[in-house]
Design a protein around this motif. Structure first.
Motif, PDB file in Angstrom:
ATOM      1  N   GLY A 122      52.509  40.742 -25.134  1.00  0.00           N
ATOM      2  CA  GLY A 122      53.834  41.136 -25.632  1.00  0.00           C
ATOM      3  C   GLY A 122      54.621  41.869 -24.561  1.00  0.00           C
ATOM      4  O   GLY A 122      55.811  41.611 -24.349  1.00  0.00           O
ATOM      5  N   SER A 123      53.945  42.776 -23.854  1.00  0.00           N
ATOM      6  CA  SER A 123      54.593  43.475 -22.739  1.00  0.00           C
ATOM      7  C   SER A 123      55.010  42.483 -21.659  1.00  0.00           C
ATOM      8  O   SER A 123      56.073  42.616 -21.060  1.00  0.00           O
ATOM      9  N   ALA A 124      54.155  41.489 -21.422  1.00  0.00           N
ATOM     10  CA  ALA A 124      54.465  40.475 -20.407  1.00  0.00           C
ATOM     11  C   ALA A 124      55.726  39.701 -20.775  1.00  0.00           C
ATOM     12  O   ALA A 124      56.605  39.486 -19.933  1.00  0.00           O
ATOM     13  N   VAL A 125      55.831  39.302 -22.030  1.00  0.00           N
ATOM     14  CA  VAL A 125      56.993  38.527 -22.473  1.00  0.00           C
ATOM     15  C   VAL A 125      58.269  39.361 -22.360  1.00  0.00           C
ATOM     16  O   VAL A 125      59.272  38.920 -21.783  1.00  0.00           O
ATOM     17  N   PHE A 126      58.240  40.574 -22.919  1.00  0.00           N
ATOM     18  CA  PHE A 126      59.434  41.428 -22.887  1.00  0.00           C
ATOM     19  C   PHE A 126      59.860  41.714 -21.453  1.00  0.00           C
ATOM     20  O   PHE A 126      61.034  41.654 -21.116  1.00  0.00           O
ATOM     21  N   SER A 127      58.883  42.043 -20.598  1.00  0.00           N
ATOM     22  CA  SER A 127      59.223  42.393 -19.217  1.00  0.00           C
ATOM     23  C   SER A 127      59.723  41.179 -18.444  1.00  0.00           C
ATOM     24  O   SER A 127      60.587  41.301 -17.577  1.00  0.00           O
ATOM     25  N   PHE A 128      59.191  40.005 -18.771  1.00  0.00           N
ATOM     26  CA  PHE A 128      59.622  38.809 -18.045  1.00  0.00           C
ATOM     27  C   PHE A 128      61.065  38.451 -18.409  1.00  0.00           C
ATOM     28  O   PHE A 128      61.850  38.080 -17.529  1.00  0.00           O
ATOM     29  N   VAL A 129      61.402  38.548 -19.673  1.00  0.00           N
ATOM     30  CA  VAL A 129      62.784  38.269 -20.090  1.00  0.00           C
ATOM     31  C   VAL A 129      63.737  39.234 -19.390  1.00  0.00           C
ATOM     32  O   VAL A 129      64.774  38.833 -18.849  1.00  0.00           O
ATOM     33  N   TRP A 130      63.373  40.517 -19.370  1.00  0.00           N
ATOM     34  CA  TRP A 130      64.175  41.527 -18.668  1.00  0.00           C
ATOM     35  C   TRP A 130      64.284  41.183 -17.184  1.00  0.00           C
ATOM     36  O   TRP A 130      65.365  41.167 -16.602  1.00  0.00           O
ATOM     37  N   GLY A 131      63.151  40.866 -16.568  1.00  0.00           N
ATOM     38  CA  GLY A 131      63.130  40.530 -15.149  1.00  0.00           C
ATOM     39  C   GLY A 131      63.919  39.276 -14.824  1.00  0.00           C
ATOM     40  O   GLY A 131      64.524  39.173 -13.752  1.00  0.00           O
ATOM     41  N   GLY A 136      66.974  38.028 -10.893  1.00  0.00           N
ATOM     42  CA  GLY A 136      67.477  36.768 -10.362  1.00  0.00           C
ATOM     43  C   GLY A 136      66.507  35.610 -10.405  1.00  0.00           C
ATOM     44  O   GLY A 136      66.573  34.708  -9.563  1.00  0.00           O
ATOM     45  N   TYR A 137      65.591  35.585 -11.390  1.00  0.00           N
ATOM     46  CA  TYR A 137      64.639  34.470 -11.481  1.00  0.00           C
ATOM     47  C   TYR A 137      65.347  33.130 -11.681  1.00  0.00           C
ATOM     48  O   TYR A 137      64.804  32.078 -11.348  1.00  0.00           O
ATOM     49  N   ALA A 138      66.553  33.166 -12.255  1.00  0.00           N
ATOM     50  CA  ALA A 138      67.290  31.920 -12.519  1.00  0.00           C
ATOM     51  C   ALA A 138      67.578  31.145 -11.237  1.00  0.00           C
ATOM     52  O   ALA A 138      67.767  29.926 -11.266  1.00  0.00           O
ATOM     53  N   ALA A 139      67.594  31.844 -10.099  1.00  0.00           N
ATOM     54  CA  ALA A 139      67.868  31.172  -8.822  1.00  0.00           C
ATOM     55  C   ALA A 139      66.642  30.429  -8.291  1.00  0.00           C
ATOM     56  O   ALA A 139      66.751  29.636  -7.360  1.00  0.00           O
ATOM     57  N   LEU A 140      65.481  30.672  -8.889  1.00  0.00           N
ATOM     58  CA  LEU A 140      64.245  30.040  -8.439  1.00  0.00           C
ATOM     59  C   LEU A 140      64.038  28.703  -9.146  1.00  0.00           C
ATOM     60  O   LEU A 140      64.610  28.451 -10.207  1.00  0.00           O
ATOM     61  N   HIS A 141      63.186  27.873  -8.583  1.00  0.00           N
ATOM     62  CA  HIS A 141      62.878  26.574  -9.187  1.00  0.00           C
ATOM     63  C   HIS A 141      62.223  26.795 -10.559  1.00  0.00           C
ATOM     64  O   HIS A 141      61.352  27.660 -10.696  1.00  0.00           O
TER      65      HIS A 141
END
Length: 196
Positions: A122-131, A136-141
């Motif tokens: 759950g922490s992984a999911v919440f933190s990943f959405v925030w990150g 700028g993860y959207a700029a990655l493949h």
């Protein structure tokens, strides 16, 4: 809702201080991994930054333990020299909310290995959405981002959920947590095993 006892507050504070030091140490290790592998390097160890929320919730077993412990740890980490600023505090709060959401879904009544693993995830999911939005993860493949997400989920499950349970169980076996919910639960299991 049960009131917090002074000893629970003290243990939560102590855990927060200890893990602020651990988090800072792993930040340096994470920077080395990123230097070697790129952004995905952090994902292998990301779960370590959720561990205090799992340990605190597993020991204390009251609403807010996961969220408060992660938030205080982030604040202490800032005071100890992490240069991330207010963003780190927000990250800590979001990570704590991810774990807290899982415990809340059980009504703060279940603390099995499976629930602790799910809380780490759950922490992984919440933190990943925030990150995703702030880093700028959207700029990655998309494939690379998917691999990052899967690794963070695994890291949350193993380093936060399983390792967190192991650390808390180890502390409970020493007797220092006598009188806490985790020790009472262990006594009930022992009694059930003997009776069974």
């Amino acid at each position: 809702m049960k009131r917090w006892k002074l000893r629970e507050v003290v243990v939560l504070a102590a855990l927060s201080v200890v893990f602020a030091v651990v988090y800072l140490a792993f930040l340096q290790f994470g920077n080395v991994l990123v230097g070697l592998m790129g952004p995905i390097g952090y994902e292998f160890i990301f779960g370590i930054w959720f561990i205090v929320s799992i340990i605190a919730a597993y020991i204390i077993r009251k609403p807010g333990a996961a969220f408060v412990s992660e938030t205080i740890t982030a604040a202490i980490e800032l005071l100890m020299g992490n240069v991330a600023g207010p963003r780190l505090l927000l990250s800590g709060m979001i990570q704590g909310l991810g774990a807290e959401a899982v415990f809340a879904a059980t009504g703060w009544q279940r603390y099995s290995t499976w629930v602790l693993v799910c809380a780490g995830m759950g922490s992984a999911v919440f933190s990943f959405v925030w990150g995703f939005f702030v880093s700028g993860y959207a700029a990655l493949h998309p494939g690379y981002v998917t691999a990052m997400f899967i690794l963070r989920l695994i890291s949350g499950a193993v380093l936060a959920g399983l390792l967190g349970k192991g650390v808390a169980d180890g502390l409970a076996k020493t007797g220092v947590l006598r009188g806490f919910a985790i020790a009472k639960s262990a006594r009930k299991r022992e009694h059930h095993d003997i009776a069974g």
